[in-house]
Enzyme design. Structure first.
Site, PDB file in Angstrom:
ATOM      1  N   LYS B  75       0.946  -1.240   0.233  1.00 45.56           N
ATOM      2  CA  LYS B  75       0.137  -0.144   0.111  1.00 45.56           C
ATOM      3  C   LYS B  75       0.866   1.256  -0.148  1.00 45.56           C
ATOM      4  CE  LYS B  75      -3.999   1.915   2.736  1.00 45.56           C
ATOM      5  NZ  LYS B  75      -4.930   1.867   3.711  1.00 45.56           N
ATOM      6  N   SER B 150      -9.966   1.573   2.530  1.00 48.52           N
ATOM      7  CA  SER B 150      -8.950   2.565   1.910  1.00 48.52           C
ATOM      8  C   SER B 150      -7.990   1.727   1.031  1.00 48.52           C
ATOM      9  CB  SER B 150      -8.379   3.519   2.591  1.00 48.52           C
ATOM     10  OG  SER B 150      -7.470   2.755   3.564  1.00 48.52           O
ATOM     11  N   SER B 174     -10.444  -0.530   6.795  1.00 41.16           N
ATOM     12  CA  SER B 174      -9.744  -0.378   5.608  1.00 41.16           C
ATOM     13  C   SER B 174      -8.896  -1.845   4.825  1.00 41.16           C
ATOM     14  CB  SER B 174      -8.666   0.639   5.322  1.00 41.16           C
ATOM     15  OG  SER B 174      -9.376   1.800   5.473  1.00 41.16           O
TER      16      SER B 174
END
Lengths: 95, 483
Positions: B75, B150, B174
């Protein structure tokens, strides 16, 4: 509306955020609806409940006060927007 | 191609292919599919091939570990030394991190290969991946749908086979919510289990890193590398990390699983409820004892979360000031103008909303009504779970109230977006571990089931998910367009 336009202007100033005038009303509406959601908290009487800031109720861990970092100024300043002689440059602050 | 981390690890061990070959294969898939999916903000092909080459040498010398030569995606919120770390924000579009996050350092040390940095909601604020400066991510099961957020890029990359595993972070769901919406397996560990050092902060008392993969077996392997005490994270836990893979395969006979009635109430899509019921029956057949429980303060978790997360974010994001790194506006007239326009132009709308709500909640005269109140409710929410765990070993429910929604469907109404996190958010407030695993489909879109464990009980979560995955194959399904 929980918030007025002037409130949002003031919050934006406190947060040092420039908000364009033409979208300000949208923020007033959005922030007000978020605060309406947040007001659901008042459905519960929580007087006397100890606040929980760390989910594990842990306290800050201390360590010995030893130097563990080396000087990496040049590396860190490579990614700075404006530096001179090892200093960060910003617009003039003092007249 | 639906190779799992474990399969690749065994293939490398058996000499069926090299790390360079498998890395090349993933890079080609990324090249082919990323224009459609937009999972990656940066693809680090050169670094990947270099690391793969090193991994092959290490293996040839007989020093390989289980993750040596395994390609992974990270990420774009984990700092990577020398590689842009954007947090999907314009304000960090030019930010080349000067150091590695602990998680990145650990994967490097384990010999894993970095394919690239994945797309996400800006500063991890969002539930649909639509708040990215680099554009939204498409859900591989239906590209007109969101992948969740997210960590949407990581989840979609694993679902489409652009990486066998990926890292994510979970502040209010997330990891678990995008895992559910993309049909992959993901785990959010106990708060403090994975170091937050070098993970760009959103809500520091809630943030926790964890892996995405195709299976619980893979998640166990990846979490093993990620977890552990870190001196550089002041809230890192010193709790010993067990061997997560060692307990996989243990019987779940007699395991007491509680179903919170609040998670099956109004607001849950009926088809999702049906799919979850079927999965519960499967666990019952495996010997689990299912009972009803109650988490009475569930409804308070969303308002409580948004006060705490926004308060913490307004403080954390004050470091982005246009002075030391990141975006700076053109021609500032004075220092205040520099701060205000660098931040105003650098942050997206949702980030600005959250900073402003947080600033308001922490401002003089409002602190007690908002922040203190939220912290008191936070304790009540935690106590609900503690009460429940005196009766059961695990808690089970749906991960999300609906399957992947259409891109653009909720962007005009921030509050309706927040309600997507109703089942995931309370765990972050309580600091508990949770995971999502695929248990079926509803109208062609994946359905995720959430398992919630007691503190530091990730091994039990992983083993329960593993047991289910031994008698089901939902986790191995691959969307037609990405086979």
């Amino acid at each position: 509306m929980t918030l007025k336009t002037e409130d949002v202007r003031n919050i934006a100033h406190l947060a040092r955020l420039h908000i364009d005038e033409d979208v300000l009303e949208q923020y007033v509406a959005d922030l007000s609806s978020i605060l309406d959601l947040v007001d659901q908290m008042n459905q519960v009487d929580s007087s006397g409940v100890a606040p929980l800031s760390n989910p594990l109720d842990a306290t800050q861990r201390l360590r010995d006060d030893n130097v563990t970092e080396s000087d990496q100024r040049d590396k860190f300043q490579q990614i700075a927007p404006d530096v001179e002689a090892g200093l960060y440059r910003v617009p003039k602050v003092i007249e | 191609m639906a190779a799992t981390v474990s399969e690749i690890s065994r293939g490398l061990e058996a000499g069926e292919f090299s790390s360079v070959e498998i890395t090349q294969e993933y890079l080609e898939r990324i090249d082919k599919h990323n224009p459609t999916l937009n999972c990656f903000i940066s693809v680090t092909g050169e670094i990947a091939l270099e690391q793969a080459k090193t991994a092959d040498t290490v293996r040839a010398e007989g020093n390989a570990d289980r993750l040596t030569g395994i390609p992974l995606a990270h990420k774009d919120l984990f700092c990577t030394d020398g590689v842009r770390t954007s947090c999907a924000s314009r304000i960090l579009d030019n930010f080349i991190a000067p150091y590695d996050a602990t998680v990145i350092e650990k994967f490097r040390a384990a010999g894993a290969v970095m394919l690239g940095k994945t797309n996400m909601d800006e500063f991890a604020m969002g539930s649909s991946n639509e708040n990215s400066y680099y554009g939204h991510v498409a859900n591989p099961w239906n590209i007109s749908r969101v992948p969740g957020g997210s960590s949407g890029g990581s989840a979609a990359a694993v679902a489409a086979g652009l990486a066998p595993g990926a890292t994510g972070t979970d502040t209010g769901g997330s990891i678990r919510q995008p895992a559910a919406l993309c049909g992959v397996t993901g785990i959010k560990p106990t708060y403090g289990r994975v170091s937050r050092y070098g993970m760009i902060a959103y809500g520091s008392s809630l943030d926790q890193g964890g892996p995405f993969a195709r299976s619980a077996e893979d998640c166990a392997l990846l979490l093993q590398t990620m977890a552990g005490f870190d001196q550089r994270d002041s809230t890192s836990s010193e709790e010993a990390v067990p061997d997560f893979s060692a307990t996989l395969g243990e019987s779940i006979e007699g395991l007491r699983i509680g179903l919170p009635k609040e998670y099956f109430a109004e607001g849950l899509d009926g088809k999702i409820a049906g799919v979850i019921e079927t999965a519960i029956d499967e666990l019952r057949r495996l010997g689990a004892e299912i009972c009803d429980i109650s988490l009475p303060n569930t409804g308070l978790s969303i308002p409580t979360y948004y006060v705490i997360a926004m308060a913490e974010c307004s403080s954390n994001l004050s470091r982005f000031d246009g002075v030391r790194f990141g975006y700076r506006c053109d021609n500032p007239v004075d220092l205040e103008d520099l701060y205000k326009r660098s931040r105003g132009e650098g942050f997206g709308a949702e980030v600005k909303r959250r900073i402003m709500i947080g600033t308001y909640a922490l401002s003089a005269g409002y602190y007690d009504a908002y922040y203190l109140k939220a912290q008191q409710l936070r304790r009540l929410i935690k106590q609900d779970f503690q009460q429940a765990f005196s009766e059961v070993d695990l808690i089970l429910g749906p991960t999300t109230p609906e399957t992947a929604f259409s891109i653009g469907a909720k962007t005009d109404d921030p509050v309706s977006m927040y309600l997507q996190d109703i089942y995931t958010i309370s765990l972050n407030l309580a600091g508990l571990p949770g995971m999502s695993l695929p248990v079926g489909f509803s109208d062609g879109l994946p359905v995720g089931m959430q398992l919630i464990g007691n503190y530091f009980d990730e091994a039990r979560l992983l083993n329960t998910a593993f047991a289910y995955q031994q008698v089901s194959d939902w986790h191995l399904r691959v969307p037609e367009a990405f086979k």
